[in-house]
Design a protein around this motif. Sequence first.
Motif, short mmCIF file in Angstrom:
data_model
loop_
_atom_site.label_atom_id
_atom_site.label_comp_id
_atom_site.label_asym_id
_atom_site.label_seq_id
_atom_site.Cartn_x
_atom_site.Cartn_y
_atom_site.Cartn_z
N PRO A 24 0.83 -1.21 0.00
CA PRO A 24 0.00 0.00 0.00
C PRO A 24 0.86 1.25 0.00
N ILE A 25 0.28 2.35 -0.46
CA ILE A 25 0.95 3.65 -0.46
C ILE A 25 -0.01 4.64 0.19
N ALA A 26 0.41 5.30 1.25
CA ALA A 26 -0.44 6.28 1.93
C ALA A 26 -0.48 7.57 1.14
N VAL A 27 -1.70 8.07 0.86
CA VAL A 27 -1.84 9.30 0.06
C VAL A 27 -2.71 10.35 0.74
N MET A 28 -3.40 9.98 1.79
CA MET A 28 -4.20 10.95 2.56
C MET A 28 -4.51 10.33 3.91
N SER A 29 -4.96 11.16 4.84
CA SER A 29 -5.32 10.66 6.16
C SER A 29 -6.65 9.92 6.11
N ALA A 30 -6.90 9.11 7.12
CA ALA A 30 -8.18 8.43 7.22
C ALA A 30 -9.33 9.43 7.31
N ALA A 31 -9.09 10.57 7.97
CA ALA A 31 -10.12 11.59 8.10
C ALA A 31 -10.43 12.22 6.74
N GLU A 32 -9.41 12.45 5.93
CA GLU A 32 -9.64 13.00 4.60
C GLU A 32 -10.40 12.01 3.72
N ALA A 33 -10.04 10.74 3.80
CA ALA A 33 -10.75 9.72 3.04
C ALA A 33 -12.21 9.66 3.47
N ALA A 34 -12.45 9.77 4.77
CA ALA A 34 -13.83 9.75 5.27
C ALA A 34 -14.62 10.95 4.76
N ASP A 35 -13.95 12.11 4.64
CA ASP A 35 -14.64 13.30 4.13
C ASP A 35 -14.98 13.14 2.65
N TYR A 36 -14.06 12.58 1.87
CA TYR A 36 -14.38 12.32 0.46
C TYR A 36 -15.53 11.32 0.34
N PHE A 67 -14.83 17.22 -6.21
CA PHE A 67 -13.96 16.58 -5.23
C PHE A 67 -13.22 15.38 -5.83
N ILE A 68 -13.75 14.81 -6.91
CA ILE A 68 -13.02 13.74 -7.59
C ILE A 68 -11.88 14.33 -8.41
N ASP A 69 -12.15 15.42 -9.11
CA ASP A 69 -11.07 16.12 -9.81
C ASP A 69 -9.97 16.50 -8.83
N GLU A 70 -10.35 16.92 -7.62
CA GLU A 70 -9.37 17.28 -6.59
C GLU A 70 -8.50 16.09 -6.22
N ILE A 71 -9.11 14.92 -6.04
CA ILE A 71 -8.33 13.73 -5.68
C ILE A 71 -7.32 13.41 -6.76
N THR A 72 -7.73 13.49 -8.03
CA THR A 72 -6.82 13.11 -9.12
C THR A 72 -5.60 14.00 -9.20
N ARG A 73 -5.68 15.20 -8.64
CA ARG A 73 -4.59 16.17 -8.70
C ARG A 73 -3.74 16.20 -7.43
N ARG A 74 -4.10 15.45 -6.42
CA ARG A 74 -3.37 15.51 -5.16
C ARG A 74 -1.90 15.15 -5.39
N PRO A 75 -0.98 16.00 -4.92
CA PRO A 75 0.44 15.72 -5.16
C PRO A 75 0.92 14.43 -4.50
N GLU A 76 0.26 14.00 -3.41
CA GLU A 76 0.64 12.74 -2.78
C GLU A 76 0.46 11.57 -3.75
N ILE A 77 -0.47 11.74 -4.70
CA ILE A 77 -0.70 10.71 -5.71
C ILE A 77 0.14 10.99 -6.96
N THR A 78 0.04 12.20 -7.49
CA THR A 78 0.70 12.48 -8.77
C THR A 78 2.23 12.46 -8.67
N ASP A 79 2.78 12.76 -7.48
CA ASP A 79 4.23 12.66 -7.32
C ASP A 79 4.70 11.22 -7.48
N VAL A 80 3.92 10.28 -6.97
CA VAL A 80 4.25 8.86 -7.13
C VAL A 80 4.15 8.46 -8.60
N ILE A 81 3.07 8.90 -9.25
CA ILE A 81 2.89 8.57 -10.66
C ILE A 81 4.02 9.15 -11.51
N ALA A 82 4.47 10.35 -11.16
CA ALA A 82 5.55 11.00 -11.91
C ALA A 82 6.86 10.23 -11.82
#
Length: 277
Positions: A24-36, A67-82
């Motif tokens: 697994p790769i952590a990309v956001m907190s559990a609280a942020e995931a719960a908010d999404y 909020f889905i567009d926001e997730i796709t742009r999160r640097p915690e995700i896109t930095d890994v993809i890069a």
Amino acid sequence: MSAQETAAASPVADAFARDGFVCPIAVMSAAEAADYRRRLEAAEATYGGDKTFRKMLRRYPNLVLPFIDEITRRPEITDVIAEILGPDILVLDAPFFIKEANTKSFVSWHQDLHYWGLETEEEVTAWVALSPATAESGCMRFVAGSQNRRVDHRDTYEEDNLLTRGQEVAVTVDESEATDAALRPGQMSIHHGRVFHASHPNRTDDRRIGLAIRYIPARAQQVKGGSMAAMLVRGEDRYGNFRRCRPPTGLLKEADIAHWTEIAEARNKIMLGGEKN
């Protein structure tokens, strides 16, 4: 920067090249995931009775749900993809894969890139968990190294298969070779579009909610047609090989729905041979 040059400097890219997946790769907190998740379920509560809205959750929800567009742009995700694809990144699609509690829904063994009409093998899917994804709830399963195989597929149209046509590899997969990609809310797995992957039904009392974000490098091209669209989420697009998607202006705005309709119809003609939403 080529994928090979990127991979040489990145342990994640090295593991990805070897196995076809990393988790697994952590990309956001559990609280942020719960908010999404809360925002998703609020939209479902308001619009879930609409057939088109349900289709939107499985085709380009990033075009109509901010909020889905926001997730796709999160640097915690896109930095890994890069680390794998380089700095200039497009999103080809971002469908939800939701299994309701105690249901028979499953995903058969398949390879994504068999259907997508791309001239490149450079693609990474980030599967982001908004609820627990466990062996019991039907988490993703991968066969390490299978991204190096090219196999035929067949359509089954099985009722409980979450794939549009129930597509599956036309070879026998040894289940003992598969790895369960268990994730906590806020974690992601990444996988190659050729790696064999599947998932079992959800046998728990909670929904299994995952967002599968399909990333490609801006240099990618199509081999089928020429009307596919993609969203630039990191870096620059100096190639213009795909029609440019635009971000949503609000929650399910009329103009965004019209944009979604145009983009989704073009996508279906190429990626699923004209299969309807």
